[in-house]
Design a protein around this motif. Structure first.
Motif, PDB file in Angstrom:
ATOM      1  N   ILE A  37     -21.177  22.458   3.862  1.00 35.85           N
ATOM      2  CA  ILE A  37     -21.235  23.917   3.975  1.00 35.85           C
ATOM      3  C   ILE A  37     -20.157  24.485   3.057  1.00 35.85           C
ATOM      4  CG2 ILE A  37     -21.044  25.926   5.484  1.00 35.85           C
ATOM      5  CD1 ILE A  37     -21.756  24.130   7.832  1.00 35.85           C
ATOM      6  N   VAL A  38     -20.524  25.456   2.249  1.00 35.93           N
ATOM      7  CA  VAL A  38     -19.579  26.113   1.346  1.00 35.93           C
ATOM      8  C   VAL A  38     -19.530  27.602   1.680  1.00 35.93           C
ATOM      9  CG1 VAL A  38     -18.950  26.586  -1.044  1.00 35.93           C
ATOM     10  CG2 VAL A  38     -20.158  24.453  -0.472  1.00 35.93           C
ATOM     11  N   PHE A  39     -18.325  28.111   1.926  1.00 41.52           N
ATOM     12  CA  PHE A  39     -18.126  29.532   2.188  1.00 41.52           C
ATOM     13  C   PHE A  39     -17.520  30.195   0.953  1.00 41.52           C
ATOM     14  CE2 PHE A  39     -18.078  27.749   6.443  1.00 41.52           C
ATOM     15  CZ  PHE A  39     -18.816  28.667   7.174  1.00 41.52           C
ATOM     16  N   GLU A  40     -18.162  31.228   0.465  1.00 42.36           N
ATOM     17  CA  GLU A  40     -17.588  32.053  -0.597  1.00 42.36           C
ATOM     18  C   GLU A  40     -16.970  33.272   0.070  1.00 42.36           C
ATOM     19  OE1 GLU A  40     -19.433  34.619  -4.184  1.00 42.36           O
ATOM     20  OE2 GLU A  40     -19.688  32.442  -4.372  1.00 42.36           O
ATOM     21  N   LEU A  41     -15.644  33.408  -0.036  1.00 43.43           N
ATOM     22  CA  LEU A  41     -14.906  34.394   0.749  1.00 43.43           C
ATOM     23  C   LEU A  41     -14.462  35.587  -0.081  1.00 43.43           C
ATOM     24  CD1 LEU A  41     -12.637  31.963   2.791  1.00 43.43           C
ATOM     25  CD2 LEU A  41     -14.840  32.929   3.474  1.00 43.43           C
ATOM     26  N   TYR A  42     -14.287  36.703   0.648  1.00 43.73           N
ATOM     27  CA  TYR A  42     -13.712  37.910   0.064  1.00 43.73           C
ATOM     28  C   TYR A  42     -12.501  38.297   0.913  1.00 43.73           C
ATOM     29  CZ  TYR A  42     -17.971  38.078  -2.709  1.00 43.73           C
ATOM     30  OH  TYR A  42     -18.980  37.752  -3.585  1.00 43.73           O
ATOM     31  N   THR A  43     -12.048  39.515   0.823  1.00 45.00           N
ATOM     32  CA  THR A  43     -10.840  39.944   1.536  1.00 45.00           C
ATOM     33  C   THR A  43     -11.007  39.804   3.054  1.00 45.00           C
ATOM     34  OG1 THR A  43     -10.426  41.532  -0.233  1.00 45.00           O
ATOM     35  CG2 THR A  43      -9.224  41.852   1.819  1.00 45.00           C
ATOM     36  N   ASP A  44      -9.919  39.406   3.723  1.00 45.38           N
ATOM     37  CA  ASP A  44      -9.874  39.300   5.188  1.00 45.38           C
ATOM     38  C   ASP A  44     -10.950  38.364   5.743  1.00 45.38           C
ATOM     39  OD1 ASP A  44      -7.736  41.103   5.291  1.00 45.38           O
ATOM     40  OD2 ASP A  44      -9.086  42.830   5.358  1.00 45.38           O
ATOM     41  N   HIS A  45     -11.135  37.237   5.087  1.00 40.37           N
ATOM     42  CA  HIS A  45     -12.077  36.210   5.536  1.00 40.37           C
ATOM     43  C   HIS A  45     -13.539  36.665   5.545  1.00 40.37           C
ATOM     44  CE1 HIS A  45      -8.208  35.008   7.536  1.00 40.37           C
ATOM     45  NE2 HIS A  45      -8.552  33.834   7.030  1.00 40.37           N
ATOM     46  N   TYR A  46     -13.827  37.747   4.836  1.00 44.23           N
ATOM     47  CA  TYR A  46     -15.216  38.223   4.817  1.00 44.23           C
ATOM     48  C   TYR A  46     -16.098  37.175   4.132  1.00 44.23           C
ATOM     49  CZ  TYR A  46     -19.206  41.393   4.324  1.00 44.23           C
ATOM     50  OH  TYR A  46     -20.450  41.971   4.410  1.00 44.23           O
ATOM     51  N   ARG A  47     -17.131  36.738   4.833  1.00 37.73           N
ATOM     52  CA  ARG A  47     -17.976  35.644   4.346  1.00 37.73           C
ATOM     53  C   ARG A  47     -19.141  36.219   3.540  1.00 37.73           C
ATOM     54  NH1 ARG A  47     -17.531  31.712   9.745  1.00 37.73           N
ATOM     55  NH2 ARG A  47     -15.352  32.276  10.152  1.00 37.73           N
ATOM     56  N   GLY A  48     -18.935  36.248   2.234  1.00 39.22           N
ATOM     57  CA  GLY A  48     -19.944  36.847   1.375  1.00 39.22           C
ATOM     58  C   GLY A  48     -21.205  36.008   1.276  1.00 39.22           C
TER      59      GLY A  48
ATOM     60  N   LYS B 170     -39.064  21.588   2.989  1.00 36.80           N
ATOM     61  CA  LYS B 170     -39.835  20.511   2.379  1.00 36.80           C
ATOM     62  C   LYS B 170     -40.637  19.837   3.488  1.00 36.80           C
ATOM     63  CE  LYS B 170     -37.978  17.936  -0.815  1.00 36.80           C
ATOM     64  NZ  LYS B 170     -37.128  16.897  -1.492  1.00 36.80           N
ATOM     65  N   LYS B 171     -41.944  19.815   3.320  1.00 37.61           N
ATOM     66  CA  LYS B 171     -42.845  19.287   4.355  1.00 37.61           C
ATOM     67  C   LYS B 171     -42.602  19.978   5.698  1.00 37.61           C
ATOM     68  CE  LYS B 171     -43.280  14.767   2.128  1.00 37.61           C
ATOM     69  NZ  LYS B 171     -43.113  13.302   2.268  1.00 37.61           N
ATOM     70  N   GLY B 172     -42.336  21.276   5.633  1.00 33.12           N
ATOM     71  CA  GLY B 172     -42.175  22.072   6.844  1.00 33.12           C
ATOM     72  C   GLY B 172     -40.826  21.969   7.515  1.00 33.12           C
ATOM     73  N   ARG B 173     -39.865  21.253   6.894  1.00 32.98           N
ATOM     74  CA  ARG B 173     -38.542  21.065   7.491  1.00 32.98           C
ATOM     75  C   ARG B 173     -37.466  21.705   6.624  1.00 32.98           C
ATOM     76  NH1 ARG B 173     -38.605  19.520  12.871  1.00 32.98           N
ATOM     77  NH2 ARG B 173     -40.495  18.284  13.195  1.00 32.98           N
ATOM     78  N   LEU B 174     -36.482  22.333   7.290  1.00 33.53           N
ATOM     79  CA  LEU B 174     -35.411  23.034   6.589  1.00 33.53           C
ATOM     80  C   LEU B 174     -34.496  22.048   5.875  1.00 33.53           C
ATOM     81  CD1 LEU B 174     -34.019  25.823   6.133  1.00 33.53           C
ATOM     82  CD2 LEU B 174     -32.679  25.361   8.206  1.00 33.53           C
ATOM     83  N   ILE B 175     -34.337  22.229   4.555  1.00 35.94           N
ATOM     84  CA  ILE B 175     -33.462  21.336   3.787  1.00 35.94           C
ATOM     85  C   ILE B 175     -32.261  22.075   3.192  1.00 35.94           C
ATOM     86  CG2 ILE B 175     -35.304  19.701   3.236  1.00 35.94           C
ATOM     87  CD1 ILE B 175     -35.428  21.025   0.427  1.00 35.94           C
ATOM     88  N   ARG B 176     -32.335  23.399   3.062  1.00 35.58           N
ATOM     89  CA  ARG B 176     -31.205  24.194   2.559  1.00 35.58           C
ATOM     90  C   ARG B 176     -31.250  25.575   3.200  1.00 35.58           C
ATOM     91  NH1 ARG B 176     -32.784  21.636  -2.156  1.00 35.58           N
ATOM     92  NH2 ARG B 176     -33.919  23.416  -2.985  1.00 35.58           N
ATOM     93  N   LEU B 177     -30.065  26.134   3.425  1.00 34.60           N
ATOM     94  CA  LEU B 177     -29.949  27.458   4.023  1.00 34.60           C
ATOM     95  C   LEU B 177     -28.831  28.226   3.306  1.00 34.60           C
ATOM     96  CD1 LEU B 177     -30.387  29.627   6.222  1.00 34.60           C
ATOM     97  CD2 LEU B 177     -28.907  28.294   7.721  1.00 34.60           C
ATOM     98  N   ILE B 178     -29.142  29.454   2.918  1.00 37.08           N
ATOM     99  CA  ILE B 178     -28.142  30.324   2.280  1.00 37.08           C
ATOM    100  C   ILE B 178     -28.119  31.654   3.025  1.00 37.08           C
ATOM    101  CG2 ILE B 178     -27.346  31.395   0.145  1.00 37.08           C
ATOM    102  CD1 ILE B 178     -29.029  29.409  -1.405  1.00 37.08           C
ATOM    103  N   LEU B 179     -26.920  32.102   3.413  1.00 32.56           N
ATOM    104  CA  LEU B 179     -26.728  33.391   4.064  1.00 32.56           C
ATOM    105  C   LEU B 179     -25.917  34.283   3.141  1.00 32.56           C
ATOM    106  CD1 LEU B 179     -25.719  32.176   7.653  1.00 32.56           C
ATOM    107  CD2 LEU B 179     -28.009  32.810   6.859  1.00 32.56           C
ATOM    108  N   TYR B 180     -26.432  35.491   2.869  1.00 37.11           N
ATOM    109  CA  TYR B 180     -25.733  36.454   2.024  1.00 37.11           C
ATOM    110  C   TYR B 180     -25.341  37.665   2.863  1.00 37.11           C
ATOM    111  CZ  TYR B 180     -27.795  34.098  -2.100  1.00 37.11           C
ATOM    112  OH  TYR B 180     -28.177  33.179  -3.053  1.00 37.11           O
ATOM    113  N   ASN B 181     -24.102  38.112   2.734  1.00 35.24           N
ATOM    114  CA  ASN B 181     -23.667  39.371   3.314  1.00 35.24           C
ATOM    115  C   ASN B 181     -23.191  40.282   2.203  1.00 35.24           C
ATOM    116  OD1 ASN B 181     -23.958  38.912   6.225  1.00 35.24           O
ATOM    117  ND2 ASN B 181     -22.373  37.362   5.940  1.00 35.24           N
ATOM    118  N   ASP B 182     -23.800  41.454   2.082  1.00 34.71           N
ATOM    119  CA  ASP B 182     -23.432  42.377   1.016  1.00 34.71           C
ATOM    120  C   ASP B 182     -21.963  42.776   1.138  1.00 34.71           C
ATOM    121  OD1 ASP B 182     -25.986  42.251   0.061  1.00 34.71           O
ATOM    122  OD2 ASP B 182     -26.629  44.140   0.958  1.00 34.71           O
ATOM    123  N   VAL B 183     -21.331  42.962   0.012  1.00 38.15           N
ATOM    124  CA  VAL B 183     -19.926  43.366  -0.027  1.00 38.15           C
ATOM    125  C   VAL B 183     -19.838  44.881   0.080  1.00 38.15           C
ATOM    126  CG1 VAL B 183     -17.803  43.312  -1.387  1.00 38.15           C
ATOM    127  CG2 VAL B 183     -19.405  41.383  -1.480  1.00 38.15           C
TER     128      VAL B 183
END
Length: 238
Positions: free
Chosen positions: A106-117, A224-237
């Motif tokens: 899991i990789v978190f791309e962070l902004y100010t005050d731990h905001y998870r972009g 892939k074949k109906g199973r989750l292989i990657r997940l990305i969550l975006y939160n607008d800045v």
């Protein structure tokens, strides 16, 4: 003669009695009005409790991982931007977590005050070029090329912080390996979908509704074949 002389005297007594008693009746009525007015004024001037209007607007709670802000904090002195390097390129303002048993990162791309972009979640042995291209990495202050990223990406995985497998399930209960039906049951029909090399990509955009902890929320799931292989969550800045 005595009767006729007494009549005016009796009339005068009765007249005076009526006039003397009339003001008393008027005073009682006026006093009653004054008392009523005073009571009404006091009632109106007495502070009334404030009316509390409850917030009935239903807010959409965005998904996230149970990883705490303390876990995201820099654990080494002199590295406030959380910089790590692999080969000639480096990762900045990101935190990398991995689990060897699950073989996931899991990789978190962070902004100010731990905001998870942006949050990326993927299998270590199924990292595609398009995913690597999405993750911003740098060389000498400039964005790294896809060729540089592909060459050095595994170096970031080896430096990721090892954490318990329980952190690899989102707050809404999503894990890699989940079905597409679970995703559509939770979020409804996707706003976008596409297929490439046997991998189906579903996307949801939540921007014009009241959100909790986000100014705009976007979800991208790869199956892939109906199973989750990657997940990305975006939160607008903001």
């Amino acid at each position: 003669m005595k009767t006729s002389k007494m009549f005016p005297a009796i009339f005068l007594i009765v007249f005076l009695s009526c006039n003397l008693s009339a003001p008393k009746t008027t005073n009682k009525a006026e006093n009653a009005k004054k008392e009523a007015f005073s009571a009404d004024t006091a009632l109106k001037s007495k502070p009334q409790p404030a009316t509390v209007i409850s917030d009935t607007v239903k807010r959409f709670v965005v998904d996230d991982y149970p990883i705490t802000n303390v876990m995201l904090d820099d654990k080494t002195s002199g590295n406030p931007t959380r910089k790590i390097q692999s080969g000639s390129i480096y990762s900045d303002e990101k935190v990398w977590f991995t689990n060897d048993t699950l073989n996931q990162t899991i990789v978190f791309e962070l902004y100010t005050d731990h905001y998870r972009g942006i949050t990326y979640h993927f299998y270590n042995n199924d990292v595609t070029a398009d995913l690597i291209d999405r993750i911003e990495l740098y060389e000498n202050g400039e964005p790294a090329t896809i060729k540089q990223k592909l060459k050095n990406f595994n170096g970031f995985l080896s430096q990721a912080t090892r954490i318990d497998s329980r952190y690899f399930a989102t707050n809404k209960g999503f894990r890699l390996g989940d079905t597409k039906q679970k995703a559509t049951k939770t979020y409804g029909n996707p706003h976008k979908k596409s297929m490439h090399n046997g991998v189906e990509k579903l996307e949801w955009d939540f921007v014009n509704i009241p959100l909790v902890h986000s100014f705009g929320h976007h979800i991208v799931m790869y199956f892939k074949k109906g199973r989750l292989i990657r997940l990305i969550l975006y939160n607008d800045v903001p």
